[in-house]
Design an enzyme around this catalytic site. Structure first.
Site, mmCIF file in Angstrom:
data_model
loop_
_atom_site.group_PDB
_atom_site.id
_atom_site.type_symbol
_atom_site.label_atom_id
_atom_site.label_comp_id
_atom_site.label_asym_id
_atom_site.label_seq_id
_atom_site.Cartn_x
_atom_site.Cartn_y
_atom_site.Cartn_z
ATOM 1 N N TYR A 1 0.878 -1.269 -0.053
ATOM 2 C CA TYR A 1 -0.190 -0.097 -0.015
ATOM 3 C C TYR A 1 0.962 1.379 0.095
ATOM 4 C CZ TYR A 1 -3.442 3.346 1.686
ATOM 5 O OH TYR A 1 -4.282 4.279 1.804
ATOM 6 N N LYS B 1 0.206 -8.397 -8.343
ATOM 7 C CA LYS B 1 1.395 -7.993 -7.855
ATOM 8 C C LYS B 1 2.232 -8.053 -9.028
ATOM 9 C CE LYS B 1 1.645 -8.780 -2.937
ATOM 10 N NZ LYS B 1 2.643 -9.366 -1.903
ATOM 11 N N LYS C 1 9.455 -2.913 15.884
ATOM 12 C CA LYS C 1 10.323 -1.912 15.176
ATOM 13 C C LYS C 1 11.191 -1.329 16.089
ATOM 14 C CE LYS C 1 6.196 -0.261 12.202
ATOM 15 N NZ LYS C 1 5.453 0.612 11.783
HETATM 16 P P1 NDP Z 1 1.388 -3.906 3.226
HETATM 17 O O1 NDP Z 1 0.635 -4.759 4.027
HETATM 18 O O2 NDP Z 1 0.902 -3.473 2.025
HETATM 19 O O3 NDP Z 1 2.457 -4.809 2.670
HETATM 20 C C1 NDP Z 1 3.573 -4.285 2.014
HETATM 21 C C2 NDP Z 1 4.559 -5.402 1.571
HETATM 22 O O4 NDP Z 1 4.913 -6.313 2.428
HETATM 23 C C3 NDP Z 1 4.212 -6.298 0.357
HETATM 24 O O5 NDP Z 1 4.029 -5.652 -0.696
HETATM 25 C C4 NDP Z 1 4.961 -7.516 0.631
HETATM 26 O O6 NDP Z 1 6.190 -7.427 -0.301
HETATM 27 C C5 NDP Z 1 5.490 -7.349 1.967
HETATM 28 N N1 NDP Z 1 5.555 -8.806 2.476
HETATM 29 C C6 NDP Z 1 4.504 -9.375 2.922
HETATM 30 N N2 NDP Z 1 4.726 -10.633 3.337
HETATM 31 C C7 NDP Z 1 6.060 -10.800 3.229
HETATM 32 C C8 NDP Z 1 7.006 -11.709 3.511
HETATM 33 N N3 NDP Z 1 6.499 -12.806 3.989
HETATM 34 N N4 NDP Z 1 8.213 -11.470 3.181
HETATM 35 C C9 NDP Z 1 8.596 -10.378 2.561
HETATM 36 N N5 NDP Z 1 7.837 -9.471 2.360
HETATM 37 C C10 NDP Z 1 6.474 -9.499 2.691
HETATM 38 O O7 NDP Z 1 2.174 -2.795 3.950
HETATM 39 P P2 NDP Z 1 1.674 -1.389 4.529
HETATM 40 O O8 NDP Z 1 1.753 -0.596 3.303
HETATM 41 O O9 NDP Z 1 0.304 -1.414 4.815
HETATM 42 O O10 NDP Z 1 2.535 -1.126 5.618
HETATM 43 C C11 NDP Z 1 3.945 -0.238 5.538
HETATM 44 C C12 NDP Z 1 4.325 0.225 6.760
HETATM 45 O O11 NDP Z 1 3.785 1.278 6.996
HETATM 46 C C13 NDP Z 1 4.409 -0.628 8.149
HETATM 47 O O12 NDP Z 1 5.530 -0.412 8.666
HETATM 48 C C14 NDP Z 1 3.047 -0.097 8.825
HETATM 49 O O13 NDP Z 1 3.286 -0.638 10.047
HETATM 50 C C15 NDP Z 1 2.984 1.211 8.389
HETATM 51 N N6 NDP Z 1 1.561 1.681 8.300
HETATM 52 C C16 NDP Z 1 1.229 2.684 9.020
HETATM 53 C C17 NDP Z 1 -0.118 3.197 8.969
HETATM 54 C C18 NDP Z 1 -0.237 4.469 9.781
HETATM 55 O O14 NDP Z 1 -1.724 4.677 9.619
HETATM 56 N N7 NDP Z 1 0.569 5.266 10.244
HETATM 57 C C19 NDP Z 1 -1.182 2.458 8.438
HETATM 58 C C20 NDP Z 1 -0.799 1.311 7.675
HETATM 59 C C21 NDP Z 1 0.600 1.182 7.795
HETATM 60 P P3 NDP Z 1 6.205 -8.141 -1.842
HETATM 61 O O15 NDP Z 1 5.853 -6.888 -2.685
HETATM 62 O O16 NDP Z 1 7.480 -8.650 -1.953
HETATM 63 O O17 NDP Z 1 5.230 -9.096 -1.767
#
Ligand code: NDP
Length: 321
Positions: free
Chosen positions: A23, A53, A147
């Site tokens: 995202y 993806k 984190k």
């Molecule tokens: P997503 O849930 O959209 O996931 C991002 C990526 O995680 C995926 O594209 C995937 O990469 C990778 N991923 C998932 N599973 C695995 C795995 N097993 N091994 C390696 N990579 C993996 O993430 P968000 O964008 O929602 O979150 C990103 C950050 O933002 C996080 O730190 C979260 O805590 C933070 N956040 C903050 C918010 C706020 O309101 N402040 C709200 C939401 C998130 P791949 O492309 O390789 O599959």
């Protein structure tokens, strides 16, 4: 006069985004390309036949990004990917509806340490500053604790870093008028968290990506935290609701959820829900995003980069009309 993009191209910092299909990650890829950086995106073989993806990765390629194969379960492949670039930005998922993979970043930290060439690493943070959340409620505190484990590993390995504290993603929080479990604003009613007067901070996800990319060659953010606090987006829940009411020309029916009731609601939920609600508790009952001055803790994004025309909450809400 040289433009910022021309300068970035000349400096040629190569940027690797890990979690680029996510995202936030897809926005980081876009912002890196827009700023003129040679941009690499990790393509994990594990995504297999996930056609969305794969299509997204191909669209990055069409925009000029390079896809690099690498897996978290293959250390050598991660080292090889990291060796191709100067900057690594990780945006793998935190705890919410999708999954929880923050600690996987320890593998990336080991790869960056071994590669030894990285000038800046930005781990997957992008929320509340975990360094300020030692008191957080279980089980939601897992996000902050994990984190902090990653931060410790980065600092012990002497990897140059920037931490980005992005506060509330607008899509998740403003869309639902700050109500958990809602991402579209109602035209009828709303539940206030407590008295609705606690100030929080909301940032458009594309702006988070823009600010993040600006830090990577900036000495002021080296081994420092960037707090994104766009001044006009520091608002209470009531102020967010008022902005929406003005747009729809109607007042919403309001009810309140007391702190005690909210804590009881949290206890009744399954694990993932408890984690998410715990974050709402700290933001909207405790005021954890705004109850401190940045001071020596880091830099503020809109101060450092006043040229970014950030999205205001009211303008963001217009997209729901
Ligand atoms: P997503 O849930 O959209 O996931 C991002 C990526 O995680 C995926 O594209 C995937 O990469 C990778 N991923 C998932 N599973 C695995 C795995 N097993 N091994 C390696 N990579 C993996 O993430 P968000 O964008 O929602 O979150 C990103 C950050 O933002 C996080 O730190 C979260 O805590 C933070 N956040 C903050 C918010 C706020 O309101 N402040 C709200 C939401 C998130 P791949 O492309 O390789 O599959």
């Amino acid at each position: 006069m040289e433009t910022e993009i021309e300068r970035n191209v000349k400096e040629k910092s190569k940027v690797l985004v890990v979690g680029g299909t996510g995202y936030l990650g897809r926005r980081l890829v876009g912002a890196s390309l827009a700023a003129g950086y040679p941009t690499f995106v990790l393509h994990r073989p594990e995504i297999g036949v996930d056609i969305e993806k794969v299509q997204l990765l191909l669209s990055f390629k069409q925009q000029g990004a390079r896809l690099v194969e690498g897996s978290f379960s293959d250390h050598r492949s991660l080292v090889a990917a990291v060796r191709q670039v100067d900057v690594v930005i990780c945006a793998i998922s935190g705890v919410h509806i999708r999954s929880h993979h923050i600690l996987l970043q320890l593998k990336l930290v080991h790869a960056i340490k071994e590669a030894g060439n990285i000038k800046r690493f930005l781990p997957s943070e992008f929320g509340t500053d975990p360094a300020r959340m030692a008191h957080a409620l279980a089980p939601g505190r897992v996000t902050f604790d994990d984190k902090m484990v990653v931060r410790k590993a980065i600092e012990e390995a002497n990897i140059p870093f920037t931490y980005v504290s992005a506060n509330c993603f607008m899509g998740y929080i403003v869309g639902g008028l700050c109500q958990p479990g809602k991402i579209i604003p109602s035209r009828e009613s709303v539940s206030l968290l407590g008295d609705g007067n606690v100030k929080a901070i909301y940032v458009d996800e594309d702006d988070i990506a823009t600010y993040t990319i600006k830090t990577i060659n900036d000495r002021r953010t080296l081994n420092n935290t960037l707090y994104i606090r766009p001044p006009e987006n520091i608002l209470s829940q009531r102020e967010v609701i008022k902005a929406w009411e003005e747009l729809i020309g109607k007042e919403l029916k309001q009810t309140n959820i007391s702190k005690e009731d909210f804590l009881n609601i949290i206890r009744e939920q399954v694990y993932e829900q408890q984690v998410g609600l715990g974050h709402y508790y700290h933001v909207f009952y405790e005021g954890c995003l705004t109850n401190f001055e940045i001071g020596d803790l880091g830099e503020e994004a809109s101060n450092l980069y006043p040229e970014v025309a950030y999205t205001r909450v009211k303008d963001y809400l217009k997209s729901y009309l």
